[in-house]
Design an enzyme around this catalytic site. Structure first.
Site, PDB file in Angstrom:
ATOM      1  N   ASP A 153      41.541  48.457  38.363  1.00 40.92           N
ATOM      2  CA  ASP A 153      42.010  48.842  39.547  1.00 40.92           C
ATOM      3  C   ASP A 153      43.519  48.980  39.866  1.00 40.92           C
ATOM      4  O   ASP A 153      44.149  50.033  40.246  1.00 40.92           O
ATOM      5  CB  ASP A 153      41.249  48.072  40.784  1.00 40.92           C
ATOM      6  CG  ASP A 153      39.762  48.197  40.586  1.00 40.92           C
ATOM      7  OD1 ASP A 153      39.176  49.096  40.330  1.00 40.92           O
ATOM      8  OD2 ASP A 153      39.306  47.259  40.948  1.00 40.92           O
ATOM      9  N   HIS A 180      35.693  45.192  43.706  1.00 43.34           N
ATOM     10  CA  HIS A 180      35.918  46.003  42.472  1.00 43.34           C
ATOM     11  C   HIS A 180      34.641  46.859  42.411  1.00 43.34           C
ATOM     12  O   HIS A 180      33.828  47.127  41.603  1.00 43.34           O
ATOM     13  CB  HIS A 180      35.768  45.022  41.441  1.00 43.34           C
ATOM     14  CG  HIS A 180      36.061  45.715  39.909  1.00 43.34           C
ATOM     15  ND1 HIS A 180      36.985  46.650  39.642  1.00 43.34           N
ATOM     16  CD2 HIS A 180      35.267  45.984  38.827  1.00 43.34           C
ATOM     17  CE1 HIS A 180      36.756  47.033  38.715  1.00 43.34           C
ATOM     18  NE2 HIS A 180      35.770  47.035  38.014  1.00 43.34           N
TER      19      HIS A 180
END
Length: 318
Positions: A153, A180
């Site tokens: 990310d 996530h």
């Protein structure tokens, strides 16, 4: 700085496992690379073993050889599990991957209870609570040594911000907090270095792209899996940071999904100062913009649900 780290990759023959193992083999920080999977590991290990770097590679096949793979390992990386297909959420992987991760965590508890455990297998928002609960059952849980690898990310945020602003992405650093998956992924553009500004509509689109970047790759691969190469890069980046910190390098900071007191969620990703024993200090959320505060508030119920789902899975295990 030389290091004699013994690193295990569980799921080493898969789409993430192979390129991840290649990157680890290429690093002077690794002295022993133990590869485990339920298929093809002898071949992957034989192939990697010819690379002219010092890491000694061993391949271990099937559950009978898992203990041997883990013995003496200081860092265990877990990319095992099944990937997403188009139309699937990370949570759709739960049933299959929960069982896989629980079994691998059980083996870690038995054979390398002190190791740093880095979980890549999705859904990370649930597989980290699963790993933690399994380790607790064995009485070897150390919250400073269990990491959900959310580095991709951060890597994506850095890349997309770099593209939009004409900056070298290697010099951009965007902290990403929360979880996530989807809207639990919260990029803190207000804390980006160097400082960047976007009009609100562009900011909203950017955050949405970071949150859905995994799905972008799943769609582009059209049934052939999910992000493997960028994930391998991000996994290796996290492991190298961890190894640097374990070797005494100062000031190593990475975001990761870990046991946390920073919010009302028992697990939450924030920037962490890493050290010899894993998490040295949780650096917390820092100062958020009002928009980012709203994103955090909106992520909470999904995140809590995913955490509870993981914990319940271990409670109900035979």
């Amino acid at each position: 700085m030389t290091s004699n780290a013994r690193v295990a990759v569980l799921g080493a023959s898969g789409g993430i496992g192979q390129p991840l193992s290649l990157l680890l083999k290429n690093s002077p920080l690794v002295s022993q690379l133990s590869l485990f999977d339920i298929a093809h590991t002898p071949g992957v290990a034989a192939d990697l073993s010819h690379i002219e770097t010092r890491a000694h590679v061993t391949g271990h096949l099937g559950p009978d050889q898992l203990g041997e793979c883990l013995k003496g390992c200081e860092v265990v990386v877990i990319p095992a599990g099944v990937p997403r297909k188009p139309g699937m959420t990370r949570d759709d992987l739960f049933t299959t991957n929960a069982t896989i991760v629980a079994n691998l965590a059980d083996a870690c508890a038995r054979h390398c209870p002190e190791a740093m455990i880095c979980v890549i297998a999705n859904p990370v928002n649930s597989t980290i609570p699963i790993t933690s609960e399994v380790l607790k059952k064995h009485g070897v849980y150390n919250p400073n040594r269990v990491f959900g690898v959310s580095t991709l990310d951060i890597v994506r945020a850095n890349t997309f911000v770099g593209e939009l602003k004409g900056l070298d992405p290697a010099r951009v650093n965007v902290p990403v907090i929360g979880g996530h998956a989807g809207k639990t992924i919260i990029p803190l553009i207000s804390q980006c270095t160097p400082k960047v500004d976007f009009p609100q509509d562009q900011l909203t689109a950017l955050i949405s792209r970071i949150q859905e970047a995994g799905t972008e790759v799943v769609k582009a691969k059209a049934g052939a899996g999910s992000a493997t190469l960028a994930m391998a890069y991000a996994g290796a980046r996290f492991v190298f940071s961890l190894l640097d910190a374990m070797n005494g390098k100062e000031g190593v900071v990475e975001c990761s999904f870990v046991r946390s007191e920073e919010t009302e969620c028992t697990y939450f990703s924030t920037p962490l100062l890493l050290g010899k024993n894993g998490i040295e200090k949780n650096l917390g959320l820092g100062k958020l913009s009002p928009f980012e505060e709203k994103l955090v508030a909106e992520a909470m119920s999904e995140l809590k649900g995913s955490i509870k789902k993981g914990e319940d899975f271990v409670k109900n295990m035979k």
